[in-house]
Design an enzyme around this catalytic site. Structure first.
Site, PDB file in Angstrom:
ATOM      1  N   SER A  94     -30.992  54.871 -30.343  1.00 38.14           N
ATOM      2  CA  SER A  94     -30.304  55.281 -29.300  1.00 38.14           C
ATOM      3  C   SER A  94     -29.914  55.056 -27.750  1.00 38.14           C
ATOM      4  CB  SER A  94     -29.507  56.257 -30.300  1.00 38.14           C
ATOM      5  OG  SER A  94     -28.415  56.916 -29.401  1.00 38.14           O
ATOM      6  N   PRO A  95     -30.049  53.867 -27.342  1.00 44.32           N
ATOM      7  CA  PRO A  95     -30.004  53.681 -25.941  1.00 44.32           C
ATOM      8  C   PRO A  95     -29.309  54.132 -25.221  1.00 44.32           C
ATOM      9  CG  PRO A  95     -30.742  51.164 -26.932  1.00 44.32           C
ATOM     10  CD  PRO A  95     -29.933  52.862 -28.138  1.00 44.32           C
ATOM     11  N   LYS A  96     -27.829  54.322 -25.821  1.00 45.71           N
ATOM     12  CA  LYS A  96     -26.839  54.587 -25.071  1.00 45.71           C
ATOM     13  C   LYS A  96     -26.242  55.824 -25.094  1.00 45.71           C
ATOM     14  CE  LYS A  96     -25.870  49.735 -24.889  1.00 45.71           C
ATOM     15  NZ  LYS A  96     -25.095  48.825 -24.317  1.00 45.71           N
ATOM     16  N   ASN A  97     -27.380  56.721 -25.930  1.00 43.53           N
ATOM     17  CA  ASN A  97     -26.764  57.678 -26.362  1.00 43.53           C
ATOM     18  C   ASN A  97     -27.141  58.881 -24.672  1.00 43.53           C
ATOM     19  OD1 ASN A  97     -26.433  60.763 -26.614  1.00 43.53           O
ATOM     20  ND2 ASN A  97     -27.361  60.235 -28.922  1.00 43.53           N
ATOM     21  N   ASP A 155     -32.629  45.512 -23.386  1.00 44.38           N
ATOM     22  CA  ASP A 155     -30.954  45.835 -22.919  1.00 44.38           C
ATOM     23  C   ASP A 155     -31.346  45.812 -21.546  1.00 44.38           C
ATOM     24  OD1 ASP A 155     -28.399  45.391 -21.908  1.00 44.38           O
ATOM     25  OD2 ASP A 155     -27.492  47.386 -23.437  1.00 44.38           O
TER      26      ASP A 155
END
Length: 327
Positions: free
Chosen positions: A117-120, A151
């Site tokens: 969940s790298p965009k949390n 990303d």
């Protein structure tokens, strides 16, 4: 697909066992607190039984202001079923402080969540809080690089890295700056359209010399660096914007050099709008009658290009420049 993501998030939290709280003797003293949707909720959300049970116990713990190992464990379970639950992250921080917990172990826990969940937003804020408390940014460079591997334009990772450099004053650290510069060049060479990497390079150089202005010779070196990538991909907007940033700050030092470069460039790349746009800026900022005439002519050239997708903007620029001829 969403269920698979949730399962990955659970796995990322570590070896947490599945807990049925109502049958667990360690939780028998806690009375679950149901969600209050009011007397006539317009829409009932179809929560899973697991979600309802976990949140009922979590609300009870928060209401009781309990800060214990089991409460810390509970926040971990809540986050595993909804990693964007701001309240769970916030309450977890309160518990970590109250217990004097091992924050490095907590930092490792966030590694796993970032992997899935790298965009949390909540994760990144929590990570920043931990690093600030630990007063040690050493792990953050490898950590953000691991995110970039999946990303390379992850906004959160770039913001975090920028914060680390600024908060710990690393712009004046020659060894760190060399590593950052090498890393940026690697990322740009891998993807020369990575606007995030270009922005970060611009930021690094600006901060390296702050509060003073970047020296003219350094600015010229940065322009030459960008120009090699402009020649490789003339229609790539990223290095052109990078160059424009330096032009805005170093008008006298860069005007002649960039004017010459752009004039030569348009002879080979007749349908590229970027050098024409820089020439408009250069001549308009010089401000002599002759320069305003040239700026106006370059606006016409841009408007005559096929597939001009910024027609309204350039018509506005031309009209604004034309008014200066009437003065």
């Amino acid at each position: 697909e969403k269920e698979k993501e949730k399962e990955k998030e659970k796995e990322s939290m570590g070896d947490e066992e599945e807990i049925v709280f109502k049958d667990n003797p360690d939780w028998k003293d806690v009375v679950p607190l149901k969600q209050d949707d009011g007397p006539a909720p317009p829409v009932n959300i179809d929560y899973s039984e697991e979600f309802v049970e976990v949140m009922d116990y979590f609300r009870a713990i928060v209401k009781a202001n309990e800060k214990s190992e089991r409460a810390l464990h509970l926040t971990r379970v809540v986050i595993s079923i909804n990693a964007a639950n701001y309240t769970a992250w916030y309450y977890r921080r309160l518990i970590l402080e109250a217990l004097g917990a091992d924050l490095r172990k907590e930092l490792e826990m966030t590694d796993g969540i970032a992997a899935v969940s790298p965009k949390n937003y909540q994760l990144w804020y929590h990570r920043r809080w931990l690093v600030e408390k630990l007063a040690d940014p050493a792990a953050e460079f490898d950590f953000t690089n691991s995110v970039f591997a999946g990303d390379s334009k992850n906004y959160h990772a770039w913001s975090h890295r920028q914060w680390v450099m600024g908060f710990f004053g690393l712009h004046k650290d020659g060894e760190r700056m060399k590593k950052e510069t090498d890393n940026i060049e690697r990322l740009i060479s891998t993807d020369l359209r990575n606007n995030s990497a270009w922005n970060y390079r611009f930021y690094l150089v600006q901060q390296q010399y702050a509060p003073d202005r970047v020296p003219d010779d350094v600015a010229l070196g940065e322009v030459e660096f960008a120009w090699t990538y402009i020649c490789r991909s003339p229609n790539n907007q990223s290095p052109w914007l990078f160059v424009k940033g330096y032009l805005d700050q170093h008008q006298e030092a860069l005007h002649s050099t960039l004017q010459e470069k752009c004039e030569v460039f348009i002879q080979k790349h007749k349908f590229c709008s970027h050098p024409l746009a820089l020439l408009v800026d250069i001549h308009e900022k010089r401000g002599t009658h002759e320069d305003i005439v040239l700026a106006n002519e370059y606006c016409d050239k841009i408007l005559s290009l096929p597939a001009m997708y910024q027609k309204n903007y350039w018509e506005f620029r031309k009209a604004s420049i034309s008014k200066k001829l009437e003065q």
